[in-house]
Design a protein around this motif. Structure first.
Motif, short mmCIF file in Angstrom:
data_model
loop_
_atom_site.label_atom_id
_atom_site.label_comp_id
_atom_site.label_asym_id
_atom_site.label_seq_id
_atom_site.Cartn_x
_atom_site.Cartn_y
_atom_site.Cartn_z
N ILE A 160 0.84 -1.20 0.00
CA ILE A 160 0.00 0.00 0.00
C ILE A 160 0.87 1.26 0.00
N GLN A 161 1.90 1.25 0.82
CA GLN A 161 2.75 2.44 0.96
C GLN A 161 3.52 2.75 -0.32
N TYR A 162 3.92 1.72 -1.05
CA TYR A 162 4.70 1.91 -2.28
C TYR A 162 3.87 1.79 -3.55
N SER A 163 2.54 1.75 -3.40
CA SER A 163 1.61 1.72 -4.55
C SER A 163 1.68 0.46 -5.39
N THR A 164 2.11 -0.65 -4.81
CA THR A 164 2.08 -1.91 -5.55
C THR A 164 0.81 -2.69 -5.25
N ARG A 165 0.07 -2.25 -4.22
CA ARG A 165 -1.22 -2.86 -3.89
C ARG A 165 -2.22 -1.73 -3.63
N PRO A 166 -3.49 -1.97 -3.91
CA PRO A 166 -4.48 -0.89 -3.76
C PRO A 166 -4.60 -0.43 -2.32
N ALA A 167 -4.77 0.88 -2.16
CA ALA A 167 -4.87 1.46 -0.83
C ALA A 167 -6.33 1.66 -0.45
N PRO A 168 -6.68 1.42 0.81
CA PRO A 168 -8.02 1.78 1.27
C PRO A 168 -8.25 3.28 1.09
N GLU A 169 -9.48 3.67 0.98
CA GLU A 169 -9.85 5.06 0.75
C GLU A 169 -9.21 5.98 1.79
#
Length: 341
Positions: free
Chosen positions: A325-334
């Motif tokens: 999530i932090q590095y944008s390789t997985r979708p982030a919660p809203e």
């Protein structure tokens, strides 16, 4: 400083002077507009309450270089909210969330060349703080305050990154019942220096603090929060206490464990004499991210969780989701990631 000389793969967690920092002053009931400055020295009155009475608080958050080249601030609104709670506890004026985030955004952009590249495992660590300043000598709230944000490129807080570390139960208390344990104030950390030193002298990564009232329940792991995984691998458990600093990383992991890994989550008591109920354990926080706990020394007893050398499967899954999530390789919660433009 020439960033060509920085070893991005082996940064560690040490001070590096960067280009600019944000500074704002509170006087006569209001904060000024704030500015960026090259000066990394703080010039304050010798009577400042921050120096004599510990009237100060701080935060820690990171900016990450995403896989797509973007710059991600991770949940800065939560840091702003926690700083407001710390300010309220120490009778200091807080900043609006928008001002806090804008200050962080300006510092990140002004020091973009110091953001470690994607794939290095590093990040740009931001340290916002508020201190009581101005001419004063009595025990009272300061007549003026200073807010600042500076940044440094960092790697892993604990040596070895995502590798298990061993900890020892401390006989010292981190905070008093009904004290300032839930606020991110310097006095809590000053009190931890001796226990930390003694733990490292015995070759432990840090110490673990028990609840100050009964000394029967785990509260914090050095400057990080504690979590554990039940022996059947279905529950994520973390201590709940009014003297624990509420970690933004911990609450992020609670949501990840529930919503992405399908675990039951629980905030409650973690008794030191019942560690055999857990298959894995870890320390979590902005600086450490996740450090797996290999074993805990409690008096003459040494309890090993999953392994002293290998990361447990649930801890690994939690880490992969959070870092993704932090590095944008997985979708982030809203709302979890603020893109810095």
């Amino acid at each position: 400083m020439d960033t060509q000389g920085i070893d991005w793969q082996n940064l560690g967690f040490s001070y590096i002077k960067t280009d600019l920092r944000y500074v704002s002053h509170w006087k006569d009931g209001a904060w000024d507009g704030g500015t960026l400055t090259e000066d990394n020295k703080v010039h304050i009155s010798e009577g400042s309450t921050a120096l004599h009475y510990g009237q100060q608080c701080f935060e820690g958050l990171k900016a990450y270089r995403g896989q797509d080249g973007s710059i991600n601030l991770f949940r800065p609104d939560q840091n702003a909210a926690r700083m407001r709670r710390s300010c309220a506890r120490l009778l200091m004026p807080a900043l609006p969330t928008e001002t806090f985030i804008e200050a962080c955004r300006q510092v990140v952009l002004a020091n973009e060349r110091f953001i470690p590249p994607y794939g290095s495992g590093g990040a740009l660590y931001l340290r916002p703080y508020i201190i009581g300043v101005g001419d004063n000598i009595g025990v009272r709230s300061a007549p003026e305050f200073m807010f600042s944000v500076f940044c440094i490129p960092v790697g892993s807080y604990f040596k070895g990154g995502l590798t298990p570390a061993n900890f020892i139960i401390s006989g010292y208390d981190r905070a008093a019942p009904n004290g300032t344990g839930a606020a991110k104030v310097g006095g809590n950390y000053a009190a931890s220096l001796l226990p930390n030193h003694e733990a490292k002298e015995r070759d432990f990564a840090d110490c673990i603090y028990l609840d100050p009232a009964t000394h029967t329940k785990i509260e914090e792991v050095g400057a990080a929060n504690f979590f554990a995984i039940s022996r059947d691998g279905t529950r994520f458990i973390t201590p709940k206490s009014p003297s624990i600093l509420e970690s933004i990383t911990k609450y992020s992991l609670l949501e990840i464990a529930r919503d992405r890994l399908g675990l039951e989550v629980e905030e409650g008591d973690v008794f030191i004499d019942q560690l055999n109920q857990y298959s894995e354990a870890g320390a979590c926080g902005t600086a450490a991210v996740i450090t797996p706990i290999g074993g805990i020394q409690n008096g003459e007893t040494f309890h090993v969780f999953h392994s002293e050398t290998e990361v447990g499967p649930v801890t690994r899954a939690l880490y992969d989701e959070l870092v993704g999530i932090q590095y944008s390789t997985r979708p982030a919660p809203e709302g979890w990631v603020v893109k810095v433009q």
